[in-house]
Design an enzyme around this catalytic site. Structure first.
Site, PDB file in Angstrom:
ATOM      1  N   GLU A   2       0.800  -1.227   0.000  1.00  0.00           N
ATOM      2  CA  GLU A   2       0.000   0.000   0.000  1.00  0.00           C
ATOM      3  C   GLU A   2       0.838   1.285   0.000  1.00  0.00           C
ATOM      4  O   GLU A   2       0.719   2.113   0.910  1.00  0.00           O
ATOM      5  CB  GLU A   2      -0.960  -0.023   1.192  1.00  0.00           C
ATOM      6  CG  GLU A   2      -1.892  -1.230   1.179  1.00  0.00           C
ATOM      7  CD  GLU A   2      -2.757  -1.339   2.431  1.00  0.00           C
ATOM      8  OE1 GLU A   2      -2.662  -0.457   3.310  1.00  0.00           O
ATOM      9  OE2 GLU A   2      -3.522  -2.322   2.520  1.00  0.00           O
ATOM     10  N   ASN A  29       1.823  -4.853  -3.217  1.00  0.00           N
ATOM     11  CA  ASN A  29       0.436  -5.222  -2.934  1.00  0.00           C
ATOM     12  C   ASN A  29      -0.355  -3.951  -2.653  1.00  0.00           C
ATOM     13  O   ASN A  29       0.071  -3.107  -1.868  1.00  0.00           O
ATOM     14  CB  ASN A  29       0.416  -6.156  -1.709  1.00  0.00           C
ATOM     15  CG  ASN A  29      -0.914  -6.834  -1.478  1.00  0.00           C
ATOM     16  OD1 ASN A  29      -1.505  -7.372  -2.395  1.00  0.00           O
ATOM     17  ND2 ASN A  29      -1.366  -6.829  -0.227  1.00  0.00           N
ATOM     18  N   HIS A  53     -10.780  -5.937  -1.691  1.00  0.00           N
ATOM     19  CA  HIS A  53     -11.757  -5.831  -0.606  1.00  0.00           C
ATOM     20  C   HIS A  53     -12.961  -5.065  -1.159  1.00  0.00           C
ATOM     21  O   HIS A  53     -12.965  -3.839  -1.211  1.00  0.00           O
ATOM     22  CB  HIS A  53     -11.164  -5.107   0.602  1.00  0.00           C
ATOM     23  CG  HIS A  53     -10.024  -5.829   1.243  1.00  0.00           C
ATOM     24  ND1 HIS A  53     -10.183  -7.039   1.883  1.00  0.00           N
ATOM     25  CD2 HIS A  53      -8.704  -5.516   1.338  1.00  0.00           C
ATOM     26  CE1 HIS A  53      -9.017  -7.437   2.357  1.00  0.00           C
ATOM     27  NE2 HIS A  53      -8.100  -6.541   2.041  1.00  0.00           N
ATOM     28  N   GLU A  62      -6.333 -10.575  -1.390  1.00  0.00           N
ATOM     29  CA  GLU A  62      -7.025 -10.385  -0.106  1.00  0.00           C
ATOM     30  C   GLU A  62      -8.537 -10.288  -0.309  1.00  0.00           C
ATOM     31  O   GLU A  62      -9.206  -9.438   0.279  1.00  0.00           O
ATOM     32  CB  GLU A  62      -6.514  -9.112   0.593  1.00  0.00           C
ATOM     33  CG  GLU A  62      -5.030  -9.095   0.852  1.00  0.00           C
ATOM     34  CD  GLU A  62      -4.578  -7.872   1.647  1.00  0.00           C
ATOM     35  OE1 GLU A  62      -5.430  -7.217   2.292  1.00  0.00           O
ATOM     36  OE2 GLU A  62      -3.373  -7.579   1.621  1.00  0.00           O
ATOM     37  N   ASP A 109     -12.403 -10.314  -0.242  1.00  0.00           N
ATOM     38  CA  ASP A 109     -13.664 -10.517   0.475  1.00  0.00           C
ATOM     39  C   ASP A 109     -14.669  -9.513  -0.082  1.00  0.00           C
ATOM     40  O   ASP A 109     -14.295  -8.517  -0.699  1.00  0.00           O
ATOM     41  CB  ASP A 109     -13.534 -10.396   2.003  1.00  0.00           C
ATOM     42  CG  ASP A 109     -12.804  -9.147   2.476  1.00  0.00           C
ATOM     43  OD1 ASP A 109     -12.928  -8.091   1.822  1.00  0.00           O
ATOM     44  OD2 ASP A 109     -12.101  -9.212   3.492  1.00  0.00           O
TER      45      ASP A 109
END
Length: 398
Positions: free
Chosen positions: A212, A253, A289, A317, A319
């Site tokens: 990030e 990432n 996300h 990651e 979801d």
């Protein structure tokens, strides 16, 4: 023996029986479960799957068959029997995986599903490899938590992704509040990354070396690394990681790069400049996300655009959260959303795999981070597969 003695003996026996029973809503069975298998008075042990049984009030109990039928009829349960990692491999992907974290590894019912290498072929440690966990004091490294997850994955034959070397968050105060010269911080980054990556040399498929680095408007995130070293900290970290393990894939990432915009453009420009300068960089992680009904339609294009720069890509990651309570309509949309995300990776050759950010709502990070939201994972809190599970299977061509 007096009547009083008899009474105390009977009471002791009764307490022993009660203490060996699970209370209402407590677990009472499932694969690997070693605790009580009976419930306190007024409750019964309801089986939800081979992995999980729970004590519920007697008036709410149903047969296993009728419970399954009710869930399916209301649109709240999966019907697929496919194993997700097996499906991913059959489609030419390296893995389908999940994040996990150390506190939940004491949950035997959870472990029984996590340890299934045909379901999850890859593991990411959620927190135990971050800077605050691995180097809480300068030069003093701790491997207990990270080793636990590495050993678990190795025992199950699962691929490991390392997460992470350099991130603005979850830093010990000696790093985040330090007043360093450029030379001092360069040495600190080199020592941390090389020690962390080197400790697991030959055991980790890929590392999120830099996590990030950008704000959503495409500017560089202000933190101790950027404020002291400018953009060069990225190169410093990547080169240290490469020296420590030449065979590990090195990633940047990031989130909110799943659609075209300032942030994605800035990262793309960074990738181009790093590759042009022969800085070691092998992959870009798309965190993904998402919110139900808001999955970006351009995800496949974004994956392909980054891959065109000569890097592999991965969903790292995943979801998809919703505003609670969940409803059949929201669960149906979530199923579609999971299908679309997985398809996007499936259709891009350079997308090597997909990782969900833990597989069960029981241990999801979402409710504690986004007030009023949750139900983001493919399994619910009782480890029952949701329609989202079917969505993943469909996305993998099943």
């Amino acid at each position: 023996m007096t009547k009083t003695t008899v009474s105390f003996a009977a009471l002791a026996a009764l307490i022993s029986v009660v203490s060996a029973q699970s209370p209402v809503w407590g677990q009472c069975g499932g694969v690997g479960w070693t605790g009580p298998t009976t419930c306190t008075a007024g409750n019964v042990c309801q089986e939800y799957s081979q992995y999980y049984s729970q004590c519920i009030p007697s008036g709410q109990a149903t047969s296993v068959t009728s419970a399954s039928q009710t869930s399916s009829a209301s649109g709240s349960a999966s019907t697929s029997t496919a194993k997700l990692h097996q499906l991913a491999v059959s489609k030419g992907k390296l893995y389908f995986g999940t994040a996990t974290d150390n506190p939940e590894l004491t949950d035997t019912a959870y472990d029984a599903i996590l340890d299934d290498g045909t379901m999850f072929g890859q593991i990411t440690p959620g927190n135990s490899m971050k800077w605050d966990a691995t180097e809480p004091q300068q030069g003093v490294f701790s491997w207990t938590g990270a080793d636990q997850i590495v050993n678990l994955a190795k025992g199950n034959g699962q691929i490991l992704r390392g997460h992470n070397c350099v991130w603005y968050n979850q830093l010990p105060s000696w790093v985040s509040s330090g007043s360093f010269t450029a030379a001092q911080l360069t040495s600190i980054i080199q020592n941390h990354c090389s020690t962390l990556v080197g400790h697991y040399k030959g055991q980790i498929y890929s590392w999120d070396v830099v996590n990030e680095p950008f704000n959503d408007d495409g500017t560089w995130r202000s933190d101790v690394f950027y404020n002291t070293l400018g953009t060069s900290y990225v190169q410093i970290a990547l080169e240290a990681a490469r020296s420590a393990d030449p065979d590990a894939k090195l990633y940047i990432n990031e989130y909110n790069i799943e659609y075209a915009g300032a942030k994605a453009t800035s990262l793309l420009n960074l990738v181009e400049s790093l590759k042009a300068a022969s800085v070691p960089l092998d992959g870009i992680g798309f965190q993904s996300h998402f919110i139900v009904g808001e999955v970006p339609t351009g995800l496949q294009t974004q994956l392909s655009t980054f891959a065109a720069q000569g890097v592999e890509v991965a969903i790292t990651e995943l979801d998809i959260r919703m505003t609670l309570p969940s409803t059949p309509a929201l669960l149906a949309q979530q199923k579609t959303d999971y299908t679309n995300v997985i398809k996007a990776c499936a259709f891009v050759e350079a997308c090597v795999g997909m990782t969900i950010w833990d597989w069960t709502d029981k241990y999801s990070w979402v409710p504690s981070t986004f007030s009023g939201q949750g139900a983001a994972c493919p399994w619910d809190e009782n480890f029952v597969r949701k329609p989202a599970y079917d969505g993943i299977a469909i996305g993998l061509g099943n």
